[in-house]
Write a protein that holds these residues in place. Structure first.
Motif, PDB file in Angstrom:
ATOM      1  N   ALA A   1      -0.397 -14.962 -30.536  1.00  0.00           N
ATOM      2  CA  ALA A   1      -0.988 -13.903 -31.358  1.00  0.00           C
ATOM      3  C   ALA A   1       0.008 -12.797 -31.660  1.00  0.00           C
ATOM      4  O   ALA A   1      -0.121 -12.090 -32.667  1.00  0.00           O
ATOM      5  CB  ALA A   1      -2.216 -13.322 -30.657  1.00  0.00           C
ATOM      6  N   ASP A   2       1.028 -12.638 -30.794  1.00  0.00           N
ATOM      7  CA  ASP A   2       2.076 -11.631 -30.991  1.00  0.00           C
ATOM      8  C   ASP A   2       3.306 -12.220 -31.667  1.00  0.00           C
ATOM      9  O   ASP A   2       4.447 -11.833 -31.382  1.00  0.00           O
ATOM     10  CB  ASP A   2       2.477 -11.024 -29.644  1.00  0.00           C
ATOM     11  CG  ASP A   2       1.426 -10.091 -29.098  1.00  0.00           C
ATOM     12  OD1 ASP A   2       0.635  -9.575 -29.902  1.00  0.00           O
ATOM     13  OD2 ASP A   2       1.385  -9.882 -27.870  1.00  0.00           O
ATOM     14  N   SER A   3       3.083 -13.195 -32.547  1.00  0.00           N
ATOM     15  CA  SER A   3       4.177 -13.819 -33.310  1.00  0.00           C
ATOM     16  C   SER A   3       5.198 -14.493 -32.404  1.00  0.00           C
ATOM     17  O   SER A   3       6.405 -14.455 -32.660  1.00  0.00           O
ATOM     18  CB  SER A   3       4.858 -12.791 -34.211  1.00  0.00           C
ATOM     19  OG  SER A   3       3.922 -12.217 -35.108  1.00  0.00           O
ATOM     20  N   LEU A   4       4.711 -15.112 -31.317  1.00  0.00           N
ATOM     21  CA  LEU A   4       5.530 -15.857 -30.358  1.00  0.00           C
ATOM     22  C   LEU A   4       6.542 -14.976 -29.641  1.00  0.00           C
ATOM     23  O   LEU A   4       7.551 -15.462 -29.131  1.00  0.00           O
ATOM     24  CB  LEU A   4       6.242 -17.026 -31.055  1.00  0.00           C
ATOM     25  CG  LEU A   4       5.318 -18.063 -31.704  1.00  0.00           C
ATOM     26  CD1 LEU A   4       6.137 -19.156 -32.381  1.00  0.00           C
ATOM     27  CD2 LEU A   4       4.374 -18.672 -30.679  1.00  0.00           C
ATOM     28  N   GLN A   5       6.289 -13.672 -29.599  1.00  0.00           N
ATOM     29  CA  GLN A   5       7.116 -12.740 -28.838  1.00  0.00           C
ATOM     30  C   GLN A   5       6.363 -12.318 -27.581  1.00  0.00           C
ATOM     31  O   GLN A   5       5.136 -12.243 -27.586  1.00  0.00           O
ATOM     32  CB  GLN A   5       7.472 -11.525 -29.688  1.00  0.00           C
ATOM     33  CG  GLN A   5       8.281 -11.851 -30.932  1.00  0.00           C
ATOM     34  CD  GLN A   5       8.495 -10.637 -31.811  1.00  0.00           C
ATOM     35  OE1 GLN A   5       8.304  -9.503 -31.383  1.00  0.00           O
ATOM     36  NE2 GLN A   5       8.892 -10.871 -33.056  1.00  0.00           N
ATOM     37  N   TRP A   6       7.114 -12.056 -26.516  1.00  0.00           N
ATOM     38  CA  TRP A   6       6.501 -11.733 -25.236  1.00  0.00           C
ATOM     39  C   TRP A   6       6.495 -10.219 -25.039  1.00  0.00           C
ATOM     40  O   TRP A   6       7.527  -9.606 -24.792  1.00  0.00           O
ATOM     41  CB  TRP A   6       7.256 -12.416 -24.100  1.00  0.00           C
ATOM     42  CG  TRP A   6       6.507 -12.370 -22.801  1.00  0.00           C
ATOM     43  CD1 TRP A   6       6.636 -11.457 -21.807  1.00  0.00           C
ATOM     44  CD2 TRP A   6       5.493 -13.274 -22.368  1.00  0.00           C
ATOM     45  NE1 TRP A   6       5.765 -11.731 -20.773  1.00  0.00           N
ATOM     46  CE2 TRP A   6       5.048 -12.847 -21.096  1.00  0.00           C
ATOM     47  CE3 TRP A   6       4.897 -14.408 -22.936  1.00  0.00           C
ATOM     48  CZ2 TRP A   6       4.061 -13.515 -20.371  1.00  0.00           C
ATOM     49  CZ3 TRP A   6       3.916 -15.074 -22.217  1.00  0.00           C
ATOM     50  CH2 TRP A   6       3.508 -14.624 -20.953  1.00  0.00           C
ATOM     51  N   HIS A   7       5.307  -9.615 -25.148  1.00  0.00           N
ATOM     52  CA  HIS A   7       5.156  -8.181 -24.967  1.00  0.00           C
ATOM     53  C   HIS A   7       4.509  -7.833 -23.632  1.00  0.00           C
ATOM     54  O   HIS A   7       4.320  -6.652 -23.331  1.00  0.00           O
ATOM     55  CB  HIS A   7       4.339  -7.578 -26.119  1.00  0.00           C
ATOM     56  CG  HIS A   7       5.029  -7.693 -27.446  1.00  0.00           C
ATOM     57  ND1 HIS A   7       4.347  -7.800 -28.645  1.00  0.00           N
ATOM     58  CD2 HIS A   7       6.341  -7.726 -27.759  1.00  0.00           C
ATOM     59  CE1 HIS A   7       5.217  -7.883 -29.637  1.00  0.00           C
ATOM     60  NE2 HIS A   7       6.434  -7.848 -29.128  1.00  0.00           N
ATOM     61  N   LEU A   8       4.156  -8.845 -22.863  1.00  0.00           N
ATOM     62  CA  LEU A   8       3.589  -8.623 -21.536  1.00  0.00           C
ATOM     63  C   LEU A   8       4.715  -8.366 -20.535  1.00  0.00           C
ATOM     64  O   LEU A   8       5.896  -8.566 -20.852  1.00  0.00           O
ATOM     65  CB  LEU A   8       2.773  -9.847 -21.113  1.00  0.00           C
ATOM     66  CG  LEU A   8       1.550 -10.177 -21.988  1.00  0.00           C
ATOM     67  CD1 LEU A   8       0.940 -11.500 -21.566  1.00  0.00           C
ATOM     68  CD2 LEU A   8       0.517  -9.070 -21.913  1.00  0.00           C
ATOM     69  N   PRO A   9       4.404  -7.929 -19.309  1.00  0.00           N
ATOM     70  CA  PRO A   9       5.450  -7.721 -18.297  1.00  0.00           C
ATOM     71  C   PRO A   9       6.277  -8.978 -18.067  1.00  0.00           C
ATOM     72  O   PRO A   9       5.772 -10.104 -18.137  1.00  0.00           O
ATOM     73  CB  PRO A   9       4.647  -7.344 -17.045  1.00  0.00           C
ATOM     74  CG  PRO A   9       3.397  -6.729 -17.574  1.00  0.00           C
ATOM     75  CD  PRO A   9       3.077  -7.487 -18.827  1.00  0.00           C
ATOM     76  N   ALA A  10       7.562  -8.787 -17.796  1.00  0.00           N
ATOM     77  CA  ALA A  10       8.473  -9.916 -17.626  1.00  0.00           C
ATOM     78  C   ALA A  10       8.062 -10.812 -16.475  1.00  0.00           C
ATOM     79  O   ALA A  10       8.267 -12.035 -16.516  1.00  0.00           O
ATOM     80  CB  ALA A  10       9.898  -9.398 -17.406  1.00  0.00           C
ATOM     81  N   ILE A  11       7.472 -10.234 -15.418  1.00  0.00           N
ATOM     82  CA  ILE A  11       7.064 -11.044 -14.275  1.00  0.00           C
ATOM     83  C   ILE A  11       6.013 -12.068 -14.680  1.00  0.00           C
ATOM     84  O   ILE A  11       5.975 -13.191 -14.175  1.00  0.00           O
ATOM     85  CB  ILE A  11       6.538 -10.135 -13.134  1.00  0.00           C
ATOM     86  CG1 ILE A  11       6.165 -10.964 -11.906  1.00  0.00           C
ATOM     87  CG2 ILE A  11       5.341  -9.323 -13.612  1.00  0.00           C
ATOM     88  CD1 ILE A  11       7.312 -11.690 -11.269  1.00  0.00           C
ATOM     89  N   LEU A  12       5.147 -11.703 -15.637  1.00  0.00           N
ATOM     90  CA  LEU A  12       4.133 -12.637 -16.123  1.00  0.00           C
ATOM     91  C   LEU A  12       4.761 -13.773 -16.916  1.00  0.00           C
ATOM     92  O   LEU A  12       4.259 -14.900 -16.901  1.00  0.00           O
ATOM     93  CB  LEU A  12       3.102 -11.907 -16.974  1.00  0.00           C
ATOM     94  CG  LEU A  12       2.110 -11.011 -16.229  1.00  0.00           C
ATOM     95  CD1 LEU A  12       1.158 -10.327 -17.212  1.00  0.00           C
ATOM     96  CD2 LEU A  12       1.324 -11.821 -15.208  1.00  0.00           C
ATOM     97  N   CYS A  13       5.854 -13.485 -17.599  1.00  0.00           N
ATOM     98  CA  CYS A  13       6.587 -14.537 -18.303  1.00  0.00           C
ATOM     99  C   CYS A  13       7.084 -15.575 -17.304  1.00  0.00           C
ATOM    100  O   CYS A  13       6.919 -16.783 -17.501  1.00  0.00           O
ATOM    101  CB  CYS A  13       7.759 -13.946 -19.083  1.00  0.00           C
ATOM    102  SG  CYS A  13       8.976 -15.172 -19.643  1.00  0.00           S
ATOM    103  N   ALA A  14       7.692 -15.111 -16.217  1.00  0.00           N
ATOM    104  CA  ALA A  14       8.236 -16.024 -15.216  1.00  0.00           C
ATOM    105  C   ALA A  14       7.133 -16.834 -14.545  1.00  0.00           C
ATOM    106  O   ALA A  14       7.242 -18.056 -14.386  1.00  0.00           O
ATOM    107  CB  ALA A  14       9.017 -15.232 -14.167  1.00  0.00           C
TER     108      ALA A  14
END
Length: 329
Positions: free
Chosen positions: A69-82
């Protein structure tokens, strides 16, 4: 074009989540009841583990939905990405070896029915499931290691951060070979094992004159769904590893390949249906409940749902015992 691409990916994730979650929860309930009985068959332990792997992927899918929904960009905290990447990809590779284990069990059950029944122990299913989980999580630990040894955000140079995609040159020297190993060890090897086992399994089921037509259809359906899992769901994503290792960067279509990988969470319930009469009964009850709700909410008599298992004469009446739906004895 990019907006259309993002919309298609977002729509696919939402559909996978809405269809896969209830089906896997039904299967989870059925398998939990089955393995709690004395001496459960190893295949039910493997199927339960596969259901848990699918549910792990589905529970992490909302983060992928937010990303899309965010155009395939990660705007959440980096820890959640990992954490998301670690669990998401671990569940995918756990599924490949669990599918291979199920294929081995099915093949042994029809090729050596007497020896299989005499030597079958629940602990074998537990060991196979633990090995699959350890192998997948152990290999995918690199997601966490690379993420924090040298944060991927440092590779962006002010550009939008894409989760588990923006790597420095030094990080790629680690990530790309590991992805190649993942492709070879956790995809190609279990796929070859699975194809061989189901080829023999289906051949035996189709050539034995005393095997019923319904069992034969379920055997073919089981093999087809599993093959689709490997070729359609896991195939594109693992081919992207080969392309990335050869070119030194991830291919532009890698995001779409990840979507196909998550599709296995909606295909696996079909595999459960063909594999276990327990799940067929659970799905039948679920459909009946939906029919009753439809009749109640709409105040109309819905078309009577076909009985999923009531007329299945090939289901063993001693299903409470540790038996397999596919035997030739």
């Amino acid at each position: 074009m990019s907006e259309l691409r993002n919309s298609l990916i977002l729509t696919a994730y939402i559909i996978i989540f809405l269809t896969g979650l209830p089906a896997n929860l039904l299967a989870l309930r059925a398998f939990l009841g089955r393995v709690r009985q004395p001496q459960p068959a190893p295949v039910h332990i493997l199927l339960l583990s596969l259901t848990l792997a699918d549910l792990l992927l589905l529970l992490l899918l909302p983060f992928k939905i937010i990303e899309a929904a965010d155009s395939l960009q990660w705007h959440l905290p980096a820890i959640l990405c990992a954490i998301t990447a670690f669990g998401f990809y671990s569940s995918i590779y756990c599924s490949t070896w669990l599918l291979a284990g199920i294929s081995i069990e099915r093949y042994l059950g029809v090729a050596f029915p007497v020896q299989y029944k005499l030597s079958r122990r629940p602990v074998y299913g537990v060991i196979a499931a633990v090995v699959a989980w350890v192998m997948s999580f152990g290999h995918c630990t690199i997601v966490i290691v690379v993420q924090y040894l040298n944060s991927t955000q440092q590779a962006t140079d002010g550009s939008p951060f894409v989760c588990y995609e923006n790597f420095t040159k030094e990080q790629k020297e680690v990530v790309l070979p590991v992805r190649l190993e993942l492709c070879l060890v956790l995809f190609f090897i279990p796929m070859v094992v699975t194809i061989f086992c189901y080829w023999r399994f289906v051949w035996i089921m189709l050539t034995q004159p005393h095997v019923g037509a319904k069992k034969r259809r379920r055997a073919v359906g089981l093999a087809v769904v599993t093959l689709l899992n490997f070729l359609v769901c896991f195939g594109p994503y693992n081919v992207s590893h080969l392309v990335g290792f050869h070119t030194g960067k991830s291919p532009a279509w890698r995001m779409e390949a990840v979507v196909f990988s998550s599709l296995n969470a909606t295909l696996d319930p079909l595999l459960f249906y063909f594999s276990s009469s327990v799940v067929r009964r659970a799905f039948g009850k679920g459909l009946q409940m939906l029919q009753d709700q439809c009749s109640f909410l709409l105040g109309c008599k819905c078309k009577e749902a076909a009985e999923v298992t009531g007329g299945d004469k090939s289901v063993n009446q001693t299903d409470g015992m540790p038996s397999s739906d596919f035997t030739t004895d």
